[in-house]
Design an enzyme around this catalytic site. Structure first.
Site, mmCIF file in Angstrom:
data_model
loop_
_atom_site.group_PDB
_atom_site.id
_atom_site.type_symbol
_atom_site.label_atom_id
_atom_site.label_comp_id
_atom_site.label_asym_id
_atom_site.label_seq_id
_atom_site.Cartn_x
_atom_site.Cartn_y
_atom_site.Cartn_z
ATOM 1 N N SER A 143 0.929 -0.965 -0.085
ATOM 2 C CA SER A 143 -0.063 -0.149 -0.005
ATOM 3 C C SER A 143 0.904 1.286 0.133
ATOM 4 O O SER A 143 2.122 0.993 0.517
ATOM 5 C CB SER A 143 -1.103 0.213 1.263
ATOM 6 O OG SER A 143 -1.536 1.121 1.458
ATOM 7 N N TYR A 156 -2.283 0.035 10.643
ATOM 8 C CA TYR A 156 -2.633 -0.449 9.381
ATOM 9 C C TYR A 156 -1.134 -0.294 8.530
ATOM 10 O O TYR A 156 -0.450 -0.945 7.918
ATOM 11 C CB TYR A 156 -3.459 0.081 8.598
ATOM 12 C CG TYR A 156 -3.912 -0.235 7.234
ATOM 13 C CD1 TYR A 156 -4.386 -1.522 6.729
ATOM 14 C CD2 TYR A 156 -3.365 1.002 6.264
ATOM 15 C CE1 TYR A 156 -4.305 -1.701 5.358
ATOM 16 C CE2 TYR A 156 -3.447 0.415 4.788
ATOM 17 C CZ TYR A 156 -3.894 -0.960 4.660
ATOM 18 O OH TYR A 156 -4.096 -1.112 3.289
#
Length: 245
Positions: A143, A156
């Site tokens: 990501s 995250y």
């Protein structure tokens, strides 16, 4: 369509929606045989039917990436059925956003288990088979959160930083197995629809809808990395929609 000699056996985790499902569609259309894994087997079965109806080759297997035994079973079943595992795409992921002082500890644990341990379990299951054949390709979905930290996304981001680090470590260790990290920005998927603080989740979902790129764009990047000759290892693809900036 790929020539039969170019067709690969490609395993995809988290294949029931989003990037995983889009990647299955793209790779099946390219002539590869895709093996789909996820917990929602009803969705997997429907996707396999769709791919086969379009002339593609696909099958599925129930998978919980937080269980090493489940991952081993997923990979072994594909290997037993097809005789090899050419590519593993570690795609399964969760993103439960909240400030740390919200103490949503169960969701912290879930992100570590799915995003990080799930990727490690995939590597542990597939890498020995690939090393034994002297060829293979492991693709980890990271990501842009692996390159910056935002408030409400600390855990995250930590998991995606970790995935980025272990992918680079595996790449440095590998000469016969290709290793690729694909790091998307906002993408249209179900990632922002579950978990986290409701107000934060709503804001992230709105941003993804406004700024996100289609999951098929990420699938195209994955297909590009796979399509390179064995002597070329695409190490890292970072991508965002142009409007995300």
């Amino acid at each position: 369509m790929a020539d039969s000699t170019d067709s690969k056996i490609i395993l995809i985790t988290g294949a029931s929606s989003g990037i995983g499902a889009a990647t299955a569609r793209r790779l099946a259309a390219d002539g590869h045989h895709v093996v789909l894994g996820a917990r929602r087997v009803d969705r997997l079965a429907a996707l396999v039917d769709e791919l086969r109806a379009a002339g593609g080759a696909a099958d599925h297997h129930e998978l919980d990436v937080t269980s090493r035994d489940s991952m081993l079973s997923f990979v072994k079943a594909a290997h037993d059925r097809h005789g090899r595992v050419d590519v593993l795409i570690n795609n399964a992921g969760v993103m439960a956003l909240s400030t740390l002082d919200a103490l949503r500890v169960h969701e912290w644990e879930q992100m570590v288990e799915v995003n990080l341990l799930g990727t490690l379990y995939g590597i542990a299951a597939a890498l020995p088979l690939m090393r034994a054949r002297g060829t293979g390709h492991i693709i980890n979905i990271g990501s842009t959160a692996a390159y910056r930290v935002d408030a409400t996304a600390a855990v995250y981001c930590a998991t995606k930083y970790a995935v980025r680090a272990l992918t680079e470590g595996l790449r440095q260790e590998s000469r016969d197995v290709r290793v690729t990290l694909v790091s998307p920005g906002y993408t249209h998927s179900e990632l922002t629809e579950h978990g986290g603080s409701p107000e934060v989740r709503a804001a992230a979902h709105a941003a993804a809808q406004e700024l996100g790129m289609p999951a098929s764009a990420v699938a195209d990047a994955i297909a590009y990395a796979i399509a390179q000759p064995d002597s070329v290892d695409v190490n890292d693809i970072t991508m965002r929609s142009t409007v995300q900036g």
